[in-house]
Structures are given as C-alpha cells and as structure tokens.
Design an enzyme around this catalytic site. Structure first.
Site, short mmCIF file in Angstrom:
data_model
loop_
_atom_site.label_atom_id
_atom_site.label_comp_id
_atom_site.label_asym_id
_atom_site.label_seq_id
_atom_site.Cartn_x
_atom_site.Cartn_y
_atom_site.Cartn_z
N TYR A 9 -5.56 -9.67 -32.99
CA TYR A 9 -7.01 -9.62 -33.15
C TYR A 9 -7.49 -10.22 -34.45
O TYR A 9 -8.56 -10.83 -34.51
CB TYR A 9 -7.49 -8.16 -33.05
CG TYR A 9 -7.39 -7.61 -31.65
CD1 TYR A 9 -6.22 -7.02 -31.17
CD2 TYR A 9 -8.46 -7.74 -30.76
CE1 TYR A 9 -6.13 -6.55 -29.86
CE2 TYR A 9 -8.38 -7.28 -29.46
CZ TYR A 9 -7.20 -6.69 -29.02
OH TYR A 9 -7.11 -6.22 -27.72
N GLU A 50 -2.78 -9.16 -25.54
CA GLU A 50 -4.18 -8.84 -25.84
C GLU A 50 -4.71 -9.79 -26.91
O GLU A 50 -4.00 -10.05 -27.89
CB GLU A 50 -4.37 -7.40 -26.36
CG GLU A 50 -4.27 -6.33 -25.32
CD GLU A 50 -4.43 -4.94 -25.91
OE1 GLU A 50 -5.17 -4.79 -26.91
OE2 GLU A 50 -3.81 -3.99 -25.39
N ARG A 97 -3.15 -7.49 -16.50
CA ARG A 97 -2.36 -6.47 -17.20
C ARG A 97 -3.13 -5.16 -17.20
O ARG A 97 -4.27 -5.11 -17.66
CB ARG A 97 -2.06 -6.91 -18.64
CG ARG A 97 -1.33 -5.85 -19.42
CD ARG A 97 -1.02 -6.24 -20.86
NE ARG A 97 -0.44 -5.08 -21.54
CZ ARG A 97 -0.90 -4.58 -22.69
NH1 ARG A 97 -1.92 -5.14 -23.31
NH2 ARG A 97 -0.34 -3.51 -23.22
N ASN A 106 -0.15 -8.40 -29.27
CA ASN A 106 -1.60 -8.19 -29.27
C ASN A 106 -2.13 -8.66 -30.62
O ASN A 106 -1.70 -8.12 -31.65
CB ASN A 106 -1.93 -6.71 -29.07
CG ASN A 106 -1.54 -6.21 -27.70
OD1 ASN A 106 -1.16 -6.99 -26.83
ND2 ASN A 106 -1.65 -4.91 -27.49
N GLU A 150 1.78 -0.81 -28.14
CA GLU A 150 1.45 -0.63 -29.56
C GLU A 150 1.90 0.71 -30.16
O GLU A 150 1.08 1.57 -30.53
CB GLU A 150 -0.06 -0.79 -29.75
CG GLU A 150 -0.57 -2.12 -29.30
CD GLU A 150 -2.03 -2.32 -29.62
OE1 GLU A 150 -2.75 -1.35 -29.91
OE2 GLU A 150 -2.48 -3.48 -29.57
N HIS A 170 0.01 3.48 -22.25
CA HIS A 170 -1.08 2.96 -23.09
C HIS A 170 -1.88 4.15 -23.62
O HIS A 170 -3.05 4.33 -23.34
CB HIS A 170 -1.98 2.01 -22.28
CG HIS A 170 -2.81 1.08 -23.13
ND1 HIS A 170 -2.80 -0.28 -22.99
CD2 HIS A 170 -3.68 1.35 -24.12
CE1 HIS A 170 -3.65 -0.83 -23.86
NE2 HIS A 170 -4.19 0.14 -24.57
O1 LIG Z 1 -9.60 -2.29 -30.04
C1 LIG Z 1 -9.50 -3.15 -28.97
C2 LIG Z 1 -8.19 -2.92 -28.22
C3 LIG Z 1 -8.12 -1.56 -27.53
O2 LIG Z 1 -9.22 -1.37 -26.69
C4 LIG Z 1 -6.80 -1.51 -26.73
O3 LIG Z 1 -6.69 -0.37 -25.91
C5 LIG Z 1 -5.61 -1.54 -27.67
O4 LIG Z 1 -4.43 -1.96 -27.00
C6 LIG Z 1 -5.89 -2.39 -28.88
N1 LIG Z 1 -5.05 -2.60 -29.86
C7 LIG Z 1 -5.68 -3.32 -30.78
C8 LIG Z 1 -5.00 -3.73 -32.04
N2 LIG Z 1 -5.52 -3.20 -33.21
C9 LIG Z 1 -5.87 -1.93 -33.57
C10 LIG Z 1 -5.93 -1.62 -34.90
C11 LIG Z 1 -6.29 -0.36 -35.30
C12 LIG Z 1 -6.62 0.61 -34.37
C13 LIG Z 1 -6.59 0.30 -33.03
C14 LIG Z 1 -6.19 -0.98 -32.62
C15 LIG Z 1 -6.95 -3.59 -30.36
N3 LIG Z 1 -7.05 -3.00 -29.15
#
Ligand SMILES: OC[C@@H]1[C@@H](O)[C@H](O)[C@@H](O)c2nc(CNc3ccccc3)cn21
Length: 452
Positions: A294, A351, A78, A292, A167, A122
């Site tokens: 985390y 993700e 991706r 996505n 996102e 993105h």
């Molecule tokens: O932060 C890790 C990755 C980032 O590198 C990616 O470009 C992005 O798609 C991404 N989205 C999240 C989801 N959470 C998030 C929460 C607050 C601020 C930024 C990301 C994490 N991540």
C-alpha cells in the site's frame, strides 16, 4: 513515448475481498461468532459503532457479485473463508451450510471463468477458540490444520491457489500489541507468542496440504519499504528495526528458517527462545508468496513502543484517506529486495489499492446511468501497475495482481468510513455501481496491461 507495457503470458488479473468485510450475516445458518463479531459489538471499538452484521450483504448477493466480476472481466478473485462458518466452535463439528456457501461460490466463479484464490484466515478467528487462548495457545497450530483439512478435502481441485494466513503482522501488531484490532490485547509479552503461533499454524496447514492437496499454497504478508529520514546512524538503526519487525519477521522464518536478530533487540525479555522443531514446522516449502503493498514509511529514530521509530510525513507527498503516502516506486524497490533476499519464488500482488473519498451515493450522469468518478484511484492503480511492470522487467517473477478491493467494505475498526472498492456500495440500498476505476481496470485486463 515508451512502448506499452507487456505483462507475462498468464499474468492473473483479479481483485480481492475478505469474508468479514463483505459478507454480513455472521451468525447465519449455524455459523458461530468470530472475534470480529464480538469486537464490533463491544462498545467503543468501532468507528461510528459500525459492525459486520450486514456489510455488503454478500452472503445473500454473491451470485450477482460474481456476475458483476464477470462483466468487469476479472480473471481471478481472492476471497477468504470465515472459519466459524465452517467450524462454529473452531474445532470438531462441521457446519455443512457454511461449507455449502463457499462451495457454491467457488462453482459460480468457475462457471464464470474466474479463478478462485482462497485465503484460509483473514483475521476472523472463531470466538470459541479465542476463549481457549486463541493465537496464544500453542494448540492452535493443530486447530488451524484441522480447519484447513476440512476445506482442502471439500474444495481442492476447484480451488488451485490456497493462502494460509493474511498478514500475520497485522494480526499480531493490531490484535495483540497495540489492541486496535480484534481481540484488542495490548501486551509486548503476548505479541511474540501470537506471532510465533501464527507461523506454526501456517506451517501445520502447509504440511497438511502436502498430504491432501494437489495444487499450490502460499503465505500473504503486508510489507513496505522503510527509507531513512536522514543519513544519521540513529535513523539507519531505526530503519533496520522497522524493516525487521514488519518485512522480515514472517518471511524469514517461513523462507529462511530463522527470525531476524533485531526482534530480540526490539522485544528484549519478551522475546522467547523457540525450540528448533518449531522452525522445521514453520519452514514448509511454499509455491508462492502473496505481497500486499500500500505504501512506504520514511523512518526516523523516535520514542515509540516497542520499535523506538517514527514515520516522517512527506510535505510534498500525496496521501490517501487512510493517511498512507502514495509511493509506487516503493513497490518496485520492495519486489527487488524480495528477489534478492528470498530468491525466485513466484510472487502475487495479493492486495494493492487506496481509499480516496467517494460519495455515499453514486451520481447519475447525463445518460441517466449511475456513476462514481474516482480519478485519484485510477492514478494510484496505474502507477502501481507500472511499478510492478518495472519489477517484472528487472526479473522478478510476478504472477498476478489482486486489486484491493472488489467492493467498498468494512474497513475493520474504521467501519464503513473508508472506501477501497473499485465497485461502489450504497450501504443504504446495497446497490453496486462500478466506479470509473473499475471501467478502467476492465480495459487494462482486456488489453493485458497495454492500456495502463
Ligand atoms: O486497509 C486496507 C486493507 C484491509 O481492508 C485488508 O483487510 C487487509 O488485508 C489490509 N492490509 C493492509 C496492509 N496494511 C495495514 C497496515 C496497518 C493496519 C492494517 C493494515 C491494508 N489492508
């Protein structure tokens, strides 16, 4: 001993990146600047003054990177396209060199048996469009559809899985409400407008795809389960607000045709009444949703803007370098909620990953091989793949998993301080070193998940 997990036939094992985080050379070969080039060169915006000017130099190293993907056994990759490489002014003139870069990348992926999943947006909006209002200008739905059509016509067929937006929540919350991300605005009045225009643009791009494309298109959202910090009514209300603001704000209009009512409660006078035709535009039929995941948030009522919520740190929790709690069960809970709320739409985990401390340079092991030991990341990934398997067993239609990230890369305004990669990057030499997690993931893929 529980039996080895079995993932569905055709489950797509891959990894993910994004253009501005890995490519470097943002202005090469006729490309126009994006808001991230502009933001990174604005003093004080980026940790350590880091920029995406070089990043992982993927713009020049893409062939070797694809070779490494094949060696690691990835079945899918991706990635995102930089809008301003394709249309330097955001609309109008096409930069053929930019289109050629992505066309060559797609051909190399296919030649190596790797399926491309292409993200149109993105976060790296052409600066020229930001100068015309960017996501605050309703015309951006047409601008985005124009850009999408250029790529559909050039790549559809070789690319069979398309994503419109990555996102929208982060784009809006980070870029227009709190200002931590490009373009760095801080306005409760702008945020709902940007948010709505993002979804209008999503709808316009899907509608355009139905006229041109022959394959699949979806939306990628970052969502996380919100758990109450106590059984108080105040904390329950806080969970309701936080859940609506992050988890329902984009999926509801895209899949149900309306916003959750809490948004009017959260934004008050700043929440406009949108015309009915906007909802028709936004609610285009999707072939899949990308999730996505985390972490989770244990949520309480608190003074905060604009949600009046707070996140409670868990004293016995494990936390990553980005301060996110490791909570795999939250992924299972979230996927069950998704199925219950939106039905049996196919889902990809687009993700999932974690930043733990990795050294700036790889070690050398007893055989003289470069090595990066990352047991915490292996544990994180193993547990989250287990959580996904639990959701599959419970009937959620999960079609694939894209590990974030293939490479250590530019973590936006945190610069190069956080390493999410399964492959280590020495930014001084640009040497790539598969971490132990990459070797482990190769075995997981080869065993189709049995060797978790
Ligand atoms: O932060 C890790 C990755 C980032 O590198 C990616 O470009 C992005 O798609 C991404 N989205 C999240 C989801 N959470 C998030 C929460 C607050 C601020 C930024 C990301 C994490 N991540």
């Amino acid at each position: 001993m529980s039996p080895a997990p079995v993932f569905p036939e055709g489950f797509l094992w891959g990894a993910a990146t994004a253009a501005h985080q890995i490519e470097g050379s943002p202005l090469a070969d006729g490309a126009g600047p994006s808001i991230w080039t502009r933001f990174a060169h604005t003093p004080g915006m980026m940790l350590n003054g880091d920029t995406g000017d070089v990043a992982c130099d993927h713009y020049h190293r893409w062939k070797d990177d694809v070779k490494l993907m094949r060696e690691l056994g990835l079945k899918a990759y991706r990635f995102s396209v930089s809008w301003s490489r394709i249309l330097p002014e955001g609309t109008g003139r096409v930069n053929q060199a930019g289109l050629d870069f992505y066309s060559n990348l797609v051909d190399e992926l296919l030649a190596n048996g790797i399926e491309p999943l292409l993200t149109l947006y993105h976060w790296d909006l052409p600066a020229a469009l930001d100068d015309r209002g960017g996501w605050l200008n309703p015309d951006i739905a047409d601008w985005f559809a124009e850009y999408a059509r250029v790529l559909y016509r050039a790549l559809d067929g070789r690319v069979k899985k398309w994503v419109t937006l990555n996102e929208p929540w982060v784009v809006t919350d980070g870029g227009y409400l709190h200002g931590a991300l490009a373009p760095g605005h801080r306005s409760k009045f702008e945020a709902p407008i940007a948010s709505h225009n993002l979804m209008r643009a999503h709808g316009a791009a899907v509608k355009a795809y139905r006229e041109i494309g022959q394959h699949e298109i979806g939306l990628v959202v970052n969502i996380e389960p919100k758990y109450p910090a106590s059984d108080s009514a105040q904390d329950a209300a806080a969970v309701r607000r936080a859940h609506a603001y992050m988890n329902e704000q984009y999926l509801h209009p895209a899949l149900l045709g309306h916003y959750p009512p809490e948004l009017k409660e959260i934004f008050g006078e700043a929440w406009p009444e949108w015309p009915a035709e906007d909802y028709d535009l936004i609610q285009q039929k999707l072939d899949f949703v990308g999730i996505n995941y985390y972490t989770r948030s244990v949520t309480k009522a608190a003074e905060s803007y604009p949600l009046n919520t707070g996140v409670v740190r868990q004293p016995l929790g494990t936390y990553t370098e980005t301060g996110w709690e490791v909570f795999p069960q939250g992924l299972t809970d979230l996927l069950l909620w998704f199925k219950q709320t939106y039905g049996d739409l196919p889902v990809y985990i687009t993700e999932n990953g974690a930043a733990f401390f990795d050294p700036p340079t790889a070690d050398v092991d007893e055989t003289g091989q470069r090595r990066v030991r990352d047991p915490l990341r292996i544990d994180y990934l193993r547990k989250h793949l287990g959580a996904i398997h639990d959701a599959i067993q419970a009937g959620v239609d999960i079609r694939g998993y894209m590990l974030w990230s293939f490479l250590d890369n530019l973590e936006w305004s945190l610069g190069y301080s956080k390493r999410f990669g399964m492959v280590h990057v020495n930014y001084g030499t640009q040497e790539r070193t598969p971490k132990d997690s990459a070797r482990w993931y190769s075995q997981v893929i080869q065993s189709h998940g049995r060797k978790l």
